[in-house]
Design a protein around this motif. Structure first.
Motif, PDB file in Angstrom:
ATOM      1  N   GLY A  22      31.642  58.546 -24.909  1.00 25.23           N
ATOM      2  CA  GLY A  22      31.324  59.323 -23.708  1.00 25.23           C
ATOM      3  C   GLY A  22      31.171  60.806 -23.980  1.00 25.23           C
ATOM      4  N   VAL A  23      30.289  61.445 -23.207  1.00 21.22           N
ATOM      5  CA  VAL A  23      30.172  62.910 -23.234  1.00 21.22           C
ATOM      6  C   VAL A  23      30.303  63.432 -21.808  1.00 21.22           C
ATOM      7  N   LEU A  24      30.715  64.689 -21.723  1.00 16.10           N
ATOM      8  CA  LEU A  24      30.736  65.370 -20.427  1.00 16.10           C
ATOM      9  C   LEU A  24      29.590  66.373 -20.446  1.00 16.10           C
ATOM     10  N   VAL A  25      28.701  66.257 -19.481  1.00 19.07           N
ATOM     11  CA  VAL A  25      27.531  67.139 -19.437  1.00 19.07           C
ATOM     12  C   VAL A  25      27.788  68.227 -18.394  1.00 19.07           C
ATOM     13  N   THR A  26      27.533  69.458 -18.784  1.00 18.87           N
ATOM     14  CA  THR A  26      27.816  70.572 -17.876  1.00 18.87           C
ATOM     15  C   THR A  26      26.687  71.595 -17.933  1.00 18.87           C
ATOM     16  N   GLU A  27      26.568  72.377 -16.864  1.00 19.40           N
ATOM     17  CA  GLU A  27      25.484  73.367 -16.821  1.00 19.40           C
ATOM     18  C   GLU A  27      26.050  74.774 -16.949  1.00 19.40           C
ATOM     19  N   VAL A  28      25.344  75.607 -17.665  1.00 16.68           N
ATOM     20  CA  VAL A  28      25.768  77.002 -17.809  1.00 16.68           C
ATOM     21  C   VAL A  28      25.450  77.729 -16.514  1.00 16.68           C
ATOM     22  N   LEU A  29      26.512  78.312 -15.905  1.00 10.21           N
ATOM     23  CA  LEU A  29      26.304  79.055 -14.653  1.00 10.21           C
ATOM     24  C   LEU A  29      25.987  80.517 -14.947  1.00 10.21           C
ATOM     25  N   TYR A  30      26.786  81.116 -15.827  1.00  9.10           N
ATOM     26  CA  TYR A  30      26.630  82.533 -16.163  1.00  9.10           C
ATOM     27  C   TYR A  30      27.048  82.763 -17.598  1.00  9.10           C
ATOM     28  N   THR A  31      26.559  83.838 -18.173  1.00  5.42           N
ATOM     29  CA  THR A  31      27.132  84.299 -19.440  1.00  5.42           C
ATOM     30  C   THR A  31      27.528  85.753 -19.227  1.00  5.42           C
ATOM     31  N   LYS A  32      28.568  86.200 -19.922  1.00  9.03           N
ATOM     32  CA  LYS A  32      28.919  87.627 -19.833  1.00  9.03           C
ATOM     33  C   LYS A  32      29.637  88.076 -21.089  1.00  9.03           C
ATOM     34  N   GLN A  33      29.548  89.360 -21.346  1.00  7.29           N
ATOM     35  CA  GLN A  33      30.186  89.938 -22.531  1.00  7.29           C
ATOM     36  C   GLN A  33      31.288  90.884 -22.081  1.00  7.29           C
ATOM     37  N   SER A  34      32.431  90.822 -22.761  1.00  7.97           N
ATOM     38  CA  SER A  34      33.395  91.912 -22.628  1.00  7.97           C
ATOM     39  C   SER A  34      33.473  92.500 -24.033  1.00  7.97           C
ATOM     40  N   PRO A  35      34.180  93.625 -24.252  1.00  2.88           N
ATOM     41  CA  PRO A  35      34.041  94.318 -25.532  1.00  2.88           C
ATOM     42  C   PRO A  35      34.155  93.417 -26.758  1.00  2.88           C
ATOM     43  N   ASN A  36      35.149  92.521 -26.790  1.00  3.45           N
ATOM     44  CA  ASN A  36      35.199  91.722 -28.026  1.00  3.45           C
ATOM     45  C   ASN A  36      35.087  90.237 -27.790  1.00  3.45           C
TER      46      ASN A  36
ATOM     47  N   VAL B 256      30.906  81.937 -21.869  1.00  2.00           N
ATOM     48  CA  VAL B 256      29.901  81.063 -21.281  1.00  2.00           C
ATOM     49  C   VAL B 256      30.615  80.350 -20.138  1.00  2.00           C
ATOM     50  N   ILE B 257      30.203  80.630 -18.925  1.00  2.00           N
ATOM     51  CA  ILE B 257      30.873  80.050 -17.759  1.00  2.00           C
ATOM     52  C   ILE B 257      30.057  78.838 -17.314  1.00  2.00           C
ATOM     53  N   VAL B 258      30.707  77.679 -17.356  1.00  2.00           N
ATOM     54  CA  VAL B 258      29.990  76.428 -17.072  1.00  2.00           C
ATOM     55  C   VAL B 258      30.535  75.787 -15.801  1.00  2.00           C
ATOM     56  N   ASP B 259      29.856  74.748 -15.331  1.00  2.00           N
ATOM     57  CA  ASP B 259      30.308  74.156 -14.053  1.00  2.00           C
ATOM     58  C   ASP B 259      31.334  73.044 -14.236  1.00  2.00           C
ATOM     59  N   ALA B 260      31.735  72.726 -15.476  1.00  2.00           N
ATOM     60  CA  ALA B 260      32.856  71.800 -15.685  1.00  2.00           C
ATOM     61  C   ALA B 260      34.091  72.641 -15.978  1.00  2.00           C
ATOM     62  N   ALA B 261      35.256  72.108 -15.607  1.00  2.00           N
ATOM     63  CA  ALA B 261      36.469  72.909 -15.748  1.00  2.00           C
ATOM     64  C   ALA B 261      37.635  72.033 -16.175  1.00  2.00           C
ATOM     65  N   MET B 262      38.815  72.665 -16.234  1.00  2.00           N
ATOM     66  CA  MET B 262      40.009  71.924 -16.651  1.00  2.00           C
ATOM     67  C   MET B 262      40.323  70.773 -15.711  1.00  2.00           C
ATOM     68  N   ASN B 263      39.848  70.824 -14.481  1.00  2.00           N
ATOM     69  CA  ASN B 263      40.088  69.675 -13.592  1.00  2.00           C
ATOM     70  C   ASN B 263      39.242  68.483 -14.032  1.00  2.00           C
TER      71      ASN B 263
END
Ligand code: LLP
Length: 412
Positions: A283-297, A301-308
């Protein structure tokens, strides 16, 4: 043959494109491969062909009814740990006489449910549980078949949360105190001790701890024979590991050969309770990238699947391979793949090298077939993912996505 593979630049499961599935059914989405499930079950089961045995798939790893039905059709028995799992196994058509019931905390009504359906046996984990099973069986005018789960004090060398066969773990009966339990069983009229059981942990990547436990159980078996007990079953539990990253677990064939050799010609029917090794890499879990963002270091990659949806990385620090469904060949970045939940512990991958993915792209989280959906929750009022079972070109919606209505239904 690998049934999850890149074809024409995109990921396929058997004859079906993952992108098509994501577009039709949305994300996060669990996708399972029938051919992989079959291959894994058959590889495991046939590894014990030289011995009388019963492979009781451990329902907790993936309890979807469609998965259970498929495994039942291949001849699998089931290892259950609750009345709910018993209900599912029976509904999936598993014959009751192929069901073993494990777990440290069986409730009287669950024991009653199991006795009335006629399961093969209970794996008993305490003296008090034995007495309770005897009491319930007496009320029902039945005799319950039992094995005791022996804690052999063997180090399985796995994550502490999934190691179960050490003295300090809550599981089983201490091997030195277990003879007393068998003696009690012999004296109680509504239980019959027919087996010895043991499960030392999960995600084991070496055969040695299994053999070490088996040695101790065989010495113990001799003592039981001297007590004139008619022991017919030896249950060695589950625990064989899989490849998530760079582990090199033994192939089921090697595992089977080592165990059957150590058992020789003993007149015992072997029971095995594999979970992860059957479903994990199916099995695989398929998820979509919602946003990407950079902080200094860091890049996130913020996706629509989570720890739940998949709690293993947060709970055990587990590694799951993450890849683009449709690779774009962009430069590699160091990223954390995180979900939308309001917890810093909500991540699917940490400090991972991934190509620079973009908003709207889909990612596949691998090895998610075991302890993925079954450990998912509704935290943050997130409907649980849909589950899809692919069989060749055929797509079966094995579980519809939950809805907001279904989430509040029990509260109205
Ligand atoms: N039999 C018994 C009595 C068990 O407790 C277990 C798993 C199995 C069989 C199946 O073990 P397997 O073949 O899957 O290793 N949630 C954790 C794993 C917990 C395992 C619990 N018991 C994880 O995600 O790694």
């Amino acid at each position: 043959m690998h049934h999850f593979e890149q074809r024409n630049g995109t990921l396929f499961v058997e004859g079906v494109s993952i992108t098509d599935l994501a577009e039709t059914y949305g994300t996060p989405l669990y996708v399972y491969s029938t051919a992989t499930l079959k291959r894994h079950f058959e590889a495991f089961d046939s590894a014990f062909a030289s011995m009388e045995h019963l492979t009781c798939y451990s329902v907790k790893a993936n309890s979807n009814l469609h998965v259970l039905r498929l495994l039942a059709s291949l001849g699998a028995g089931m290892d259950i740990v609750s009345g709910g799992e018993l209900y599912r196994a029976l509904l999936a058509g598993v014959p009751a006489e192929k069901i073993v019931y494990s777990g440290v905390g069986k409730k009287p009504e669950e024991i009653r449910q199991a006795l009335s359906s006629g399961i093969l046996m209970f794996n008993v984990e305490s003296m008090q549980e034995l007495i309770r099973i005897n009491d319930v069986a007496r009320e029902m005018a039945k005799v319950a078949k039992v094995s005791f789960r022996i804690n052999p004090d063997v180090d399985p060398k796995t994550h502490p949360y999934i190691s179960t066969g050490l003295k300090k773990n809550k599981f089983g009966l201490n091997i030195d105190l277990s003879l007393e339990a068998y003696a009690l069983a012999r004296d109680l009229p509504n239980v019959e001790a027919v087996g010895i059981d043991c499960h030392i942990g999960s995600q084991l990547t070496s055969i040695d701890p299994f053999l070490e436990a088996l040695d101790k159980l065989l010495l113990f078996y001799d003592k039981l024979k001297a007590m004139n007990l008619d022991i017919r079953y030896l249950d060695l539990g589950g625990g064989l590991g899989i490849n998530y990253d760079e582990e090199q677990p033994p192939h089921p064939k090697e595992f089977g050969a080592a165990l059957t050799k150590a058992l020789g010609k003993l007149p015992l029917k072997l029971i095995l309770e594999p979970g992860r090794v059957i479903v994990g890499n199916a099995g695989v879990l398929v998820t979509e990238v919602l946003y990407t963002k950079q902080s200094p270091n860091k890049s996130f990659v913020i996706v629509d699947a989570a720890m739940n949806d998949l709690v293993r990385p947060s709970l055990y620090g587990s590694f799951h391979r993450v890849e683009e469904v449709t690779p774009q060949g962009r430069p590699i970045l160091d990223v954390d793949v995180v979900g939308p939940i309001c917890e810093s512990g909500d991540f699917l991958a940490k400090d991972r090298q991934l190509p620079e993915v973009q908003q709207g792209e889909r990612l596949a989280v691998y090895s998610a077939g075991a302890y993925g959906f079954t450990m998912s929750s509704n935290y943050n009022t997130r409907p649980r993912a849909a589950e899809i079972l692919v069989d060749g070109e055929q797509v079966i919606v094995a579980r519809r996505r939950e809805t907001y209505e279904s989430l509040v239904a029990q509260e109205l």
